[in-house]
Design a protein around this motif. Structure first.
Motif, PDB file in Angstrom:
ATOM      1  N   GLN A   5      38.211  34.364  48.430  1.00  0.00           N
ATOM      2  CA  GLN A   5      39.632  34.590  48.678  1.00  0.00           C
ATOM      3  C   GLN A   5      39.985  36.072  48.572  1.00  0.00           C
ATOM      4  OE1 GLN A   5      42.200  31.967  46.370  1.00  0.00           O
ATOM      5  NE2 GLN A   5      40.695  30.317  46.485  1.00  0.00           N
ATOM      6  N   GLN A   6      39.005  36.922  48.771  1.00  0.00           N
ATOM      7  CA  GLN A   6      39.209  38.352  48.600  1.00  0.00           C
ATOM      8  C   GLN A   6      39.390  39.080  49.934  1.00  0.00           C
ATOM      9  OE1 GLN A   6      36.097  39.999  46.122  1.00  0.00           O
ATOM     10  NE2 GLN A   6      36.546  38.580  44.436  1.00  0.00           N
ATOM     11  N   TYR A   7      40.055  40.231  49.836  1.00  0.00           N
ATOM     12  CA  TYR A   7      40.298  41.112  50.972  1.00  0.00           C
ATOM     13  C   TYR A   7      39.842  42.524  50.612  1.00  0.00           C
ATOM     14  CZ  TYR A   7      43.625  37.514  52.583  1.00  0.00           C
ATOM     15  OH  TYR A   7      44.213  36.352  52.993  1.00  0.00           O
ATOM     16  N   SER A   8      39.498  43.296  51.613  1.00  0.00           N
ATOM     17  CA  SER A   8      39.345  44.737  51.405  1.00  0.00           C
ATOM     18  C   SER A   8      40.728  45.369  51.462  1.00  0.00           C
ATOM     19  CB  SER A   8      38.428  45.352  52.463  1.00  0.00           C
ATOM     20  OG  SER A   8      38.994  45.188  53.752  1.00  0.00           O
ATOM     21  N   VAL A   9      40.875  46.540  50.832  1.00  0.00           N
ATOM     22  CA  VAL A   9      42.133  47.275  50.846  1.00  0.00           C
ATOM     23  C   VAL A   9      41.917  48.585  51.598  1.00  0.00           C
ATOM     24  CG1 VAL A   9      43.915  48.397  49.464  1.00  0.00           C
ATOM     25  CG2 VAL A   9      42.905  46.240  48.685  1.00  0.00           C
ATOM     26  N   VAL A  39      33.058  48.056  56.837  1.00  0.00           N
ATOM     27  CA  VAL A  39      32.002  47.279  56.197  1.00  0.00           C
ATOM     28  C   VAL A  39      32.050  45.841  56.704  1.00  0.00           C
ATOM     29  CG1 VAL A  39      31.059  46.468  54.007  1.00  0.00           C
ATOM     30  CG2 VAL A  39      32.129  48.725  54.144  1.00  0.00           C
ATOM     31  N   GLN A  40      30.920  45.341  57.164  1.00  0.00           N
ATOM     32  CA  GLN A  40      30.843  43.963  57.622  1.00  0.00           C
ATOM     33  C   GLN A  40      30.513  43.063  56.428  1.00  0.00           C
ATOM     34  OE1 GLN A  40      27.979  43.900  60.804  1.00  0.00           O
ATOM     35  NE2 GLN A  40      29.366  44.851  62.264  1.00  0.00           N
ATOM     36  N   ASN A  41      31.459  42.208  56.082  1.00  0.00           N
ATOM     37  CA  ASN A  41      31.268  41.298  54.948  1.00  0.00           C
ATOM     38  C   ASN A  41      31.886  39.953  55.308  1.00  0.00           C
ATOM     39  OD1 ASN A  41      31.190  39.873  52.578  1.00  0.00           O
ATOM     40  ND2 ASN A  41      31.983  41.525  51.296  1.00  0.00           N
TER      41      ASN A  41
END
Length: 309
Positions: free
Chosen positions: A138-142, A82-84
Protein backbone atom coordinates in the motif's frame (compact mmCIF):
# COMPACT_ATOMS: atom_id res chain seq x y z
CA UNK A 1 27.54 7.39 -23.17
CA UNK A 2 27.76 10.90 -24.62
CA UNK A 3 24.63 12.90 -25.48
CA UNK A 4 23.67 16.44 -26.39
CA UNK A 5 20.66 17.98 -24.64
CA UNK A 6 19.09 21.00 -26.38
CA UNK A 7 18.44 24.01 -24.18
CA UNK A 8 15.19 23.60 -22.28
CA UNK A 9 14.75 19.96 -23.32
CA UNK A 10 14.57 16.74 -21.29
CA UNK A 11 16.39 13.50 -21.95
CA UNK A 12 15.76 10.06 -20.46
CA UNK A 13 18.68 7.67 -20.15
CA UNK A 14 18.52 3.99 -21.05
CA UNK A 15 17.41 1.72 -18.17
CA UNK A 16 20.09 0.69 -15.69
CA UNK A 17 19.80 -2.46 -13.58
CA UNK A 18 20.62 -1.24 -10.07
CA UNK A 19 18.72 -2.78 -7.15
CA UNK A 20 17.75 -0.19 -4.53
CA UNK A 21 15.85 -0.11 -1.24
CA UNK A 22 13.34 2.41 0.09
CA UNK A 23 15.05 5.69 0.99
CA UNK A 24 18.42 4.62 -0.37
CA UNK A 25 20.52 7.36 -1.94
CA UNK A 26 21.58 6.98 -5.56
CA UNK A 27 24.50 8.93 -7.03
CA UNK A 28 24.39 9.90 -10.71
CA UNK A 29 27.68 11.26 -12.06
CA UNK A 30 27.55 13.63 -15.01
CA UNK A 31 30.42 15.19 -16.93
CA UNK A 32 29.81 18.38 -18.91
CA UNK A 33 32.49 19.48 -21.36
CA UNK A 34 33.45 23.13 -21.54
CA UNK A 35 32.20 26.06 -19.51
CA UNK A 36 28.46 26.17 -18.97
CA UNK A 37 25.89 27.20 -16.40
CA UNK A 38 24.04 23.92 -15.69
CA UNK A 39 20.34 23.67 -15.06
CA UNK A 40 19.85 23.71 -11.30
CA UNK A 41 17.31 23.47 -8.52
CA UNK A 42 19.06 25.63 -5.96
CA UNK A 43 16.77 24.92 -2.98
CA UNK A 44 17.24 21.15 -2.90
CA UNK A 45 18.38 21.06 0.76
CA UNK A 46 20.53 18.00 0.33
CA UNK A 47 24.25 17.49 -0.22
CA UNK A 48 25.56 16.79 -3.72
CA UNK A 49 29.15 16.54 -4.82
CA UNK A 50 31.29 18.21 -7.49
CA UNK A 51 34.82 17.93 -8.82
CA UNK A 52 36.97 21.08 -8.94
CA UNK A 53 36.98 22.97 -12.23
CA UNK A 54 39.42 21.47 -14.73
CA UNK A 55 39.31 17.95 -13.24
CA UNK A 56 38.09 16.35 -16.45
CA UNK A 57 35.73 13.41 -16.75
CA UNK A 58 35.57 11.64 -13.37
CA UNK A 59 32.27 9.83 -13.90
CA UNK A 60 33.96 6.43 -13.54
CA UNK A 61 35.45 7.27 -10.16
CA UNK A 62 33.57 4.77 -7.98
CA UNK A 63 35.45 5.84 -4.84
CA UNK A 64 34.11 9.39 -4.92
CA UNK A 65 37.52 10.74 -3.96
CA UNK A 66 37.57 13.15 -6.91
CA UNK A 67 34.37 14.87 -5.76
CA UNK A 68 35.76 17.20 -3.14
CA UNK A 69 33.39 20.15 -3.54
CA UNK A 70 29.78 20.19 -2.37
CA UNK A 71 26.52 21.94 -3.19
CA UNK A 72 23.01 21.84 -1.74
CA UNK A 73 21.49 22.18 -5.23
CA UNK A 74 20.36 19.58 -7.73
CA UNK A 75 22.29 19.97 -10.99
CA UNK A 76 21.38 18.65 -14.45
CA UNK A 77 19.58 15.48 -13.27
CA UNK A 78 15.90 16.16 -12.66
CA UNK A 79 14.64 12.76 -11.51
CA UNK A 80 15.45 9.10 -11.05
CA UNK A 81 12.65 6.79 -12.21
CA UNK A 82 12.59 3.54 -10.23
CA UNK A 83 10.66 0.52 -11.46
CA UNK A 84 9.02 -1.15 -8.46
CA UNK A 85 5.91 -3.24 -9.18
CA UNK A 86 5.18 -3.45 -5.44
CA UNK A 87 4.42 0.29 -5.29
CA UNK A 88 0.96 1.65 -6.05
CA UNK A 89 2.44 4.61 -7.90
CA UNK A 90 3.73 8.08 -7.13
CA UNK A 91 2.56 10.94 -4.95
CA UNK A 92 3.75 14.25 -6.41
CA UNK A 93 3.98 17.21 -4.02
CA UNK A 94 3.86 20.56 -5.77
CA UNK A 95 3.90 24.21 -4.75
CA UNK A 96 6.32 26.95 -3.77
CA UNK A 97 8.98 27.47 -1.14
CA UNK A 98 7.13 25.75 1.72
CA UNK A 99 7.12 22.64 -0.46
CA UNK A 100 10.73 23.35 -1.44
CA UNK A 101 11.66 23.28 2.25
CA UNK A 102 12.98 26.81 2.71
CA UNK A 103 13.77 27.10 6.42
CA UNK A 104 14.04 23.33 6.92
CA UNK A 105 17.74 23.69 7.70
CA UNK A 106 16.90 25.69 10.86
CA UNK A 107 15.65 24.59 14.28
CA UNK A 108 14.46 26.17 17.51
CA UNK A 109 12.34 29.20 18.34
CA UNK A 110 12.42 31.56 15.34
CA UNK A 111 15.12 29.40 13.78
CA UNK A 112 17.75 30.25 16.37
CA UNK A 113 18.66 26.66 17.27
CA UNK A 114 21.41 24.50 15.77
CA UNK A 115 21.33 23.57 12.10
CA UNK A 116 18.92 20.82 11.18
CA UNK A 117 19.92 17.76 9.16
CA UNK A 118 19.42 18.09 5.43
CA UNK A 119 16.26 16.57 4.02
CA UNK A 120 14.02 17.79 6.86
CA UNK A 121 11.23 18.90 4.54
CA UNK A 122 7.64 17.79 5.13
CA UNK A 123 7.83 15.70 1.95
CA UNK A 124 10.79 13.83 3.48
CA UNK A 125 8.70 13.18 6.59
CA UNK A 126 5.83 11.95 4.41
CA UNK A 127 8.11 9.57 2.49
CA UNK A 128 9.51 8.11 5.72
CA UNK A 129 6.01 7.71 7.17
CA UNK A 130 4.74 5.90 4.08
CA UNK A 131 7.58 3.37 4.32
CA UNK A 132 7.32 3.02 8.10
CA UNK A 133 3.54 3.05 8.58
CA UNK A 134 1.85 1.61 5.50
CA UNK A 135 1.88 -2.07 4.51
CA UNK A 136 4.36 -2.92 1.75
CA UNK A 137 1.69 -3.30 -0.94
CA UNK A 138 0.00 0.00 0.00
CA UNK A 139 3.01 2.25 -0.44
CA UNK A 140 3.79 5.07 -2.86
CA UNK A 141 6.94 6.87 -3.88
CA UNK A 142 7.06 10.60 -3.10
CA UNK A 143 8.16 12.92 -5.90
CA UNK A 144 9.05 16.57 -5.30
CA UNK A 145 7.89 19.09 -7.92
CA UNK A 146 8.38 22.24 -5.88
CA UNK A 147 9.65 25.62 -7.04
CA UNK A 148 10.12 28.63 -4.79
CA UNK A 149 7.99 31.71 -5.50
CA UNK A 150 5.36 29.65 -7.33
CA UNK A 151 1.75 30.68 -7.22
CA UNK A 152 -1.24 28.42 -7.74
CA UNK A 153 -2.77 30.70 -10.36
CA UNK A 154 -1.13 31.66 -13.64
CA UNK A 155 -2.89 35.02 -13.40
CA UNK A 156 -1.11 35.76 -10.10
CA UNK A 157 2.37 34.51 -11.01
CA UNK A 158 5.49 36.35 -9.87
CA UNK A 159 7.42 34.91 -12.81
CA UNK A 160 6.40 34.37 -16.45
CA UNK A 161 5.39 30.99 -17.92
CA UNK A 162 6.35 28.20 -18.06
CA UNK A 163 7.64 28.18 -14.48
CA UNK A 164 5.69 30.88 -12.62
CA UNK A 165 2.71 28.89 -11.37
CA UNK A 166 1.52 25.40 -10.62
CA UNK A 167 -0.96 25.78 -13.46
CA UNK A 168 1.98 26.37 -15.81
CA UNK A 169 4.07 23.47 -14.54
CA UNK A 170 1.58 20.58 -14.40
CA UNK A 171 2.46 19.06 -17.77
CA UNK A 172 6.24 19.25 -17.41
CA UNK A 173 6.65 18.59 -13.70
CA UNK A 174 3.71 16.37 -12.71
CA UNK A 175 2.21 14.56 -15.68
CA UNK A 176 5.64 13.71 -17.08
CA UNK A 177 6.38 11.60 -14.00
CA UNK A 178 5.64 7.87 -14.08
CA UNK A 179 2.42 6.41 -12.69
CA UNK A 180 1.24 9.50 -10.76
CA UNK A 181 -1.70 8.56 -8.56
CA UNK A 182 -1.91 11.54 -6.20
CA UNK A 183 -0.97 15.21 -6.33
CA UNK A 184 -0.60 17.06 -3.01
CA UNK A 185 -1.08 20.76 -3.71
CA UNK A 186 0.16 23.43 -1.34
CA UNK A 187 -0.05 26.77 -3.13
CA UNK A 188 -1.83 30.06 -2.69
CA UNK A 189 0.35 31.83 -0.17
CA UNK A 190 2.30 33.66 -2.90
CA UNK A 191 -0.90 34.41 -4.80
CA UNK A 192 -2.05 36.38 -1.77
CA UNK A 193 1.31 37.87 -0.87
CA UNK A 194 2.28 39.64 -4.10
CA UNK A 195 1.39 43.33 -4.57
CA UNK A 196 -2.32 43.80 -3.97
CA UNK A 197 -2.64 40.02 -4.15
CA UNK A 198 -4.94 37.64 -5.96
CA UNK A 199 -8.55 37.19 -5.01
CA UNK A 200 -9.87 34.06 -3.34
CA UNK A 201 -11.89 33.35 -6.47
CA UNK A 202 -8.74 33.38 -8.64
CA UNK A 203 -6.95 30.99 -6.30
CA UNK A 204 -9.90 28.61 -6.10
CA UNK A 205 -10.36 28.73 -9.88
CA UNK A 206 -6.70 27.68 -10.23
CA UNK A 207 -7.28 24.81 -7.79
CA UNK A 208 -10.29 23.69 -9.82
CA UNK A 209 -8.26 23.76 -13.04
CA UNK A 210 -5.42 21.77 -11.44
CA UNK A 211 -7.90 19.19 -10.12
CA UNK A 212 -9.67 18.86 -13.48
CA UNK A 213 -6.46 18.39 -15.46
CA UNK A 214 -4.97 16.01 -12.91
CA UNK A 215 -8.06 13.82 -12.84
CA UNK A 216 -7.92 13.65 -16.64
CA UNK A 217 -4.46 12.10 -16.20
CA UNK A 218 -5.71 9.59 -13.62
CA UNK A 219 -4.43 11.44 -10.54
CA UNK A 220 -6.36 12.54 -7.47
CA UNK A 221 -5.61 15.93 -5.92
CA UNK A 222 -5.28 16.59 -2.18
CA UNK A 223 -5.29 20.30 -1.34
CA UNK A 224 -3.93 21.95 1.82
CA UNK A 225 -5.04 25.06 3.62
CA UNK A 226 -2.77 28.12 3.32
CA UNK A 227 -0.44 28.68 6.26
CA UNK A 228 -0.10 32.02 8.11
CA UNK A 229 2.21 34.92 7.42
CA UNK A 230 2.63 37.59 10.06
CA UNK A 231 3.10 40.12 7.24
CA UNK A 232 -0.32 39.55 5.70
CA UNK A 233 -2.69 42.49 5.90
CA UNK A 234 -6.21 42.13 7.27
CA UNK A 235 -7.50 41.95 3.71
CA UNK A 236 -4.99 39.26 2.77
CA UNK A 237 -5.93 37.23 5.84
CA UNK A 238 -9.58 37.50 4.87
CA UNK A 239 -8.67 36.00 1.49
CA UNK A 240 -6.59 33.26 3.10
CA UNK A 241 -9.28 32.37 5.60
CA UNK A 242 -11.95 32.22 2.91
CA UNK A 243 -9.87 29.86 0.75
CA UNK A 244 -9.16 27.73 3.81
CA UNK A 245 -12.85 27.61 4.73
CA UNK A 246 -13.71 26.29 1.27
CA UNK A 247 -11.04 23.58 1.55
CA UNK A 248 -12.19 22.49 5.01
CA UNK A 249 -15.88 22.64 4.13
CA UNK A 250 -15.24 20.34 1.16
CA UNK A 251 -13.60 17.89 3.57
CA UNK A 252 -16.56 18.07 5.96
CA UNK A 253 -18.89 17.21 3.06
CA UNK A 254 -16.75 14.17 2.17
CA UNK A 255 -14.95 15.77 -0.78
CA UNK A 256 -16.01 16.24 -4.35
CA UNK A 257 -14.41 19.50 -5.33
CA UNK A 258 -11.11 18.05 -4.11
CA UNK A 259 -10.09 14.43 -3.56
CA UNK A 260 -8.82 15.15 -0.06
CA UNK A 261 -7.99 18.07 2.21
CA UNK A 262 -5.08 18.80 4.53
CA UNK A 263 -4.86 21.49 7.19
CA UNK A 264 -1.28 22.78 7.24
CA UNK A 265 -2.65 26.03 8.67
CA UNK A 266 -3.71 24.31 11.90
CA UNK A 267 -0.41 22.42 12.06
CA UNK A 268 1.61 25.67 12.17
CA UNK A 269 -0.52 28.51 13.50
CA UNK A 270 0.20 30.13 16.84
CA UNK A 271 -2.61 29.77 19.36
CA UNK A 272 -1.86 33.27 20.71
CA UNK A 273 -2.07 34.81 17.23
CA UNK A 274 -3.60 32.47 14.62
CA UNK A 275 -2.47 34.69 11.74
CA UNK A 276 1.18 33.90 12.52
CA UNK A 277 3.29 30.75 12.64
CA UNK A 278 3.95 29.46 16.17
CA UNK A 279 7.45 30.73 17.09
CA UNK A 280 8.41 27.14 17.95
CA UNK A 281 7.76 26.26 14.30
CA UNK A 282 9.02 29.49 12.66
CA UNK A 283 12.32 29.59 10.76
CA UNK A 284 12.70 33.25 11.66
CA UNK A 285 11.24 34.94 8.61
CA UNK A 286 7.57 34.54 9.71
CA UNK A 287 6.82 32.88 6.36
CA UNK A 288 8.58 29.52 6.34
CA UNK A 289 8.60 26.80 9.01
CA UNK A 290 11.72 25.48 10.67
CA UNK A 291 12.54 21.75 10.77
CA UNK A 292 10.14 21.22 13.68
CA UNK A 293 7.41 22.99 11.72
CA UNK A 294 8.00 20.85 8.66
CA UNK A 295 7.89 17.78 10.88
CA UNK A 296 4.53 18.96 12.27
CA UNK A 297 3.22 19.38 8.73
CA UNK A 298 4.47 15.93 7.74
CA UNK A 299 2.75 14.29 10.71
CA UNK A 300 -0.49 16.22 10.14
CA UNK A 301 -1.05 14.32 6.88
CA UNK A 302 -3.64 11.55 7.23
CA UNK A 303 -2.16 8.61 5.31
CA UNK A 304 -5.65 7.16 4.92
CA UNK A 305 -6.15 9.73 2.16
CA UNK A 306 -3.72 7.71 0.03
CA UNK A 307 -6.11 4.96 -0.95
CA UNK A 308 -5.38 2.26 -3.48
CA UNK A 309 -7.17 2.93 -6.77
Amino acid sequence: MSVSVPAGADLWSDPVYLPTTAGQEVAVSVYVRGTIVPSAHTSAFRKNYLTPAGSGDQTRDATGSSFTATTTAFLVVNAVDVQNPALLGAVVVIGGSVVDGVGSDKTGVMGKGPAAPLESRWSDVLAHRIVGELPLLQQYSVVGAELSANTAARACALNPPPYGSVQDRLEADVFSQSNVRYVILYAGTNDIGIGTGCTAEQILAAYDDIVLRSRAHGARVIVSTITPRASYTASQNTTRQYVNSVILEDARKGGGRFDGSLDFDSALKWSNYPNAIDPMFDSGDTIHPNAEGYNAIGYSIDLRLLKAK
